[in-house]
Design a protein around this motif. Structure first.
Motif, short mmCIF file in Angstrom:
data_model
loop_
_atom_site.label_atom_id
_atom_site.label_comp_id
_atom_site.label_asym_id
_atom_site.label_seq_id
_atom_site.Cartn_x
_atom_site.Cartn_y
_atom_site.Cartn_z
N ALA A 120 4.02 6.42 -0.92
CA ALA A 120 5.55 7.25 -0.38
C ALA A 120 6.21 6.38 -0.06
CB ALA A 120 5.17 7.43 1.25
N THR A 121 6.18 4.87 -0.04
CA THR A 121 7.31 4.52 0.19
C THR A 121 8.26 3.37 -1.10
OG1 THR A 121 5.55 2.30 1.07
CG2 THR A 121 6.52 2.87 2.92
N MET A 122 7.16 4.25 -1.37
CA MET A 122 7.93 3.23 -2.76
C MET A 122 9.09 4.24 -3.75
SD MET A 122 6.08 1.70 -6.78
CE MET A 122 5.45 0.61 -5.96
N MET A 123 8.03 5.58 -3.47
CA MET A 123 8.93 6.26 -4.69
C MET A 123 10.71 6.83 -3.67
SD MET A 123 7.17 9.82 -5.72
CE MET A 123 5.88 10.18 -3.91
N VAL A 124 10.33 6.62 -2.02
CA VAL A 124 10.99 7.00 -0.83
C VAL A 124 12.05 5.87 -1.40
CG1 VAL A 124 11.54 8.03 1.27
CG2 VAL A 124 10.21 9.27 0.34
N GLY A 125 11.49 4.71 -0.78
CA GLY A 125 12.60 3.76 -0.68
C GLY A 125 13.43 2.74 -1.74
N ALA A 126 13.10 3.11 -3.18
CA ALA A 126 13.60 3.74 -4.24
C ALA A 126 14.50 4.31 -4.32
CB ALA A 126 12.46 3.53 -5.66
N TRP A 127 14.34 5.52 -3.60
CA TRP A 127 15.24 6.75 -4.11
C TRP A 127 16.41 6.00 -2.73
CZ3 TRP A 127 16.00 10.28 0.24
CH2 TRP A 127 16.92 11.03 -0.15
N GLU A 128 16.23 6.15 -1.62
CA GLU A 128 17.40 5.32 -0.47
C GLU A 128 17.77 4.24 -0.93
OE1 GLU A 128 17.06 3.64 4.05
OE2 GLU A 128 15.47 5.19 3.57
#
Length: 253
Positions: free
Chosen positions: A49-57
């Motif tokens: 979750a953090t990788m997908m959402v963090g890279a998008w953020e």
């Protein structure tokens, strides 16, 4: 001279340190439904979750509509963390219970929010977008930053890698909250970068636990410090009972 067939008496203090009951404790082996380290599942879910959402953020890819593609996997990554939190509760690991339970709930709610947007059940204009003001959504991250920061302090007594991971996670939540509150593009970008760093640390920690389980020895060090912490905190008389309440039962992962 001992009577044949009589029970062997437990040695006194000083014969088998650290305690007068160590003789019996070291020879009692009862394992009640042992389980694998729950954080293997929980940390892999957190990393996803953090990788997908963090890279998008951090604006590495995508745009305002990207969460409409991400939400199914984010929801199930959150559910995986919730399950890991419940198993961590059974393993008597308070930090893992708190982190996987709360962040699992967060990611499940994050995915559900954008699921509602995708089906038109939630106004798209109110959907949170990094760099746009959303004080209500900022409070999601404020609560998680406070909880995660407390868990990071507690983890210093057990595991330095997990403590570093939780520190980065708390900072990521804090900067992301600032990005939605101010609003601030740079704060959101920093929060996204820190989420990605957290994902890398979570992958390392989960892989270390998994390899230790499969190889039966330490492959990737986690820099555990529980033994030293127990030695510093030991003092006074210990009650007549096993340390973990039951013979053969251990606390943590």
């Amino acid at each position: 001279m001992a009577t044949p067939g009589a029970a062997t008496a437990a040695p006194g203090r000083g014969v088998d340190e650290p305690g007068e009951h160590a003789f019996w404790e070291d020879r009692t082996r009862i394992f009640l439904q042992p389980i694998a380290a729950p954080s293997i599942l929980g940390l892999f879910g957190l990393a996803t979750a953090t990788m997908m959402v963090g890279a998008w953020e951090a604006e590495w890819y995508g745009g305002p509509l990207t969460p409409l593609i991400l939400w199914p996997l984010v929801i199930f990554a959150g559910i995986a963390q919730i399950l890991a939190g419940m198993w961590a509760y059974r393993a008597r690991d308070g930090i893992a219970t708190a982190i996987h339970g709360m962040w699992g709930a967060f990611w499940t709610a994050w995915g559900l929010l954008f699921a509602l947007v995708s089906v038109g059940a939630f106004p798209a204009a109110l959907a949170p977008v990094p760099g746009n003001p959303s004080e209500g959504f900022a409070f999601w991250y404020i609560a998680l930053a406070a909880i995660t920061g407390l868990c990071a302090l507690a983890a210093l007594a057990e595991n330095l890698v997990v403590a570093l991971l939780l520190t980065c996670l708390a900072a990521a939540a804090g900067f992301t909250a600032g990005g939605f509150w101010a609003p601030s593009d740079w704060a959101s970008d920093v929060g996204g970068w820190l989420f990605v760093v957290t994902a890398v640390l979570a992958l390392y920690a989960a892989a270390a636990m998994m390899m230790e389980n499969t190889f039966g020895r330490t492959i990737l060090p986690l820099f555990r410090v529980r033994g030293a912490a127990e030695a510093r905190g030991r003092g006074g008389a210990r009650p007549l009972q096993y340390r973990q309440g039951q013979p053969g039962v251990k606390i943590g992962q």
